[in-house]
Motif scaffolding. Structure first.
Motif, short mmCIF file in Angstrom:
data_model
loop_
_atom_site.label_atom_id
_atom_site.label_comp_id
_atom_site.label_asym_id
_atom_site.label_seq_id
_atom_site.Cartn_x
_atom_site.Cartn_y
_atom_site.Cartn_z
N LEU A 170 -0.11 16.33 -14.29
CA LEU A 170 0.06 16.52 -15.73
C LEU A 170 0.51 15.21 -16.37
O LEU A 170 1.47 14.60 -15.93
N ILE A 171 -0.23 14.80 -17.39
CA ILE A 171 0.07 13.55 -18.11
C ILE A 171 0.37 13.91 -19.56
O ILE A 171 -0.43 14.60 -20.20
N SER A 172 1.51 13.46 -20.06
CA SER A 172 1.90 13.87 -21.43
C SER A 172 2.30 12.68 -22.28
O SER A 172 2.77 11.66 -21.78
N ILE A 216 1.66 24.91 -18.07
CA ILE A 216 0.52 24.14 -18.57
C ILE A 216 -0.40 23.75 -17.41
O ILE A 216 -1.63 23.78 -17.54
N VAL A 217 0.19 23.43 -16.26
CA VAL A 217 -0.62 23.15 -15.05
C VAL A 217 -1.43 24.39 -14.70
O VAL A 217 -2.62 24.31 -14.40
N VAL A 254 -3.08 9.25 -23.95
CA VAL A 254 -2.02 10.25 -23.84
C VAL A 254 -0.88 9.73 -22.95
O VAL A 254 0.29 9.84 -23.29
N GLY A 255 -1.25 9.15 -21.80
CA GLY A 255 -0.24 8.68 -20.85
C GLY A 255 0.22 7.26 -21.05
O GLY A 255 1.06 6.77 -20.29
N GLN A 256 -0.33 6.58 -22.08
CA GLN A 256 -0.04 5.15 -22.32
C GLN A 256 -0.19 4.37 -21.01
O GLN A 256 0.72 3.67 -20.57
N ILE A 257 -1.37 4.52 -20.41
CA ILE A 257 -1.66 3.92 -19.11
C ILE A 257 -2.49 2.65 -19.30
O ILE A 257 -3.54 2.68 -19.95
N ASP A 258 -2.01 1.54 -18.75
CA ASP A 258 -2.78 0.29 -18.74
C ASP A 258 -3.38 0.13 -17.35
O ASP A 258 -2.63 -0.07 -16.38
#
Length: 200
Positions: free
Chosen positions: A110-112, A80-81, A141-145
């Motif tokens: 890659l963030i999944s 995928i990369v 997508v990455g649930q990043i805060d």
């Protein structure tokens, strides 16, 4: 498709043979790619032309949704990369295996997302311009805060560093639990204490 407006829908299959030929993949790369990936389809194109409510920005002018049908769930992330590097566009990859989907984007790494039933998987378009929309998709997508005062890239790096330190702590805690020598136990204890201080 995945909650995106109908105006964004496109249908364009990308034959694997064309990718192999265009990007001159070697036999090892082709074999790995073929072991994981069954079919590639561009299924949505998001731009001010297809979603008039959002404006183009200097960085992000458009992005695609690519559906990747997998032959196995435990795929090699390097494939995928490789796809994200070969195709010089912003792409959300919807990796589909049977009736589940995992969303993947590339931003410094890659963030999944977690795997979800395909009919419950959604891509939210939120933001007034494409830079904001794309950043919000990466966060989703990455649930990043993103903490105040940090950029998205800085937050991803900070989260990665935190995960590495937490992994080190777990390794040392396992060693501490099995160590017999008091001196070694003290060393492990001190190392764990220092790493925990780093986290706080």
């Amino acid at each position: 498709m995945y909650g995106l407006p109908q105006t964004t829908e496109i249908k364009k299959q990308l034959p694997k043979k064309a990718i192999y030929a265009k990007f001159e993949l070697d036999a090892r790369q082709r074999d790995s790619f073929d072991a994981d990936i069954n079919r590639l389809d561009l299924t949505a194109f998001v731009s001010p032309a297809t979603v008039p409510a959002i404006s183009e920005e200097q960085t992000v002018k458009e992005f695609y949704l690519m559906c990747v049908r997998l032959k196995r769930k435990e795929y090699n992330a390097k494939n995928i990369v490789l796809l994200s590097r070969l195709i010089s566009q912003n792409i959300v990859f919807a990796l589909q295996y049977e009736d589940e989907t995992q969303l993947v984007v590339f931003h410094t790494k890659l963030i999944s997302s977690c795997w979800k039933p395909t009919d419950e998987t959604r891509i939210d378009i939120s933001g007034l311009n494409l830079d904001a929309v794309w950043e919000n998709i990466i966060k989703q997508v990455g649930q990043i805060d993103v903490e105040e005062g940090r950029s998205l890239t800085e937050q991803i790096q900070a989260d990665e560093n935190k995960a590495k330190v937490e992994a080190q702590i777990k390794t040392l805690e396992r060693r501490l639990a099995t160590e017999k020598q008091p001196r070694k136990k003290r060393e492990y204890f001190e190392m764990i204490r220092k790493l925990k201080e780093e986290l706080s």
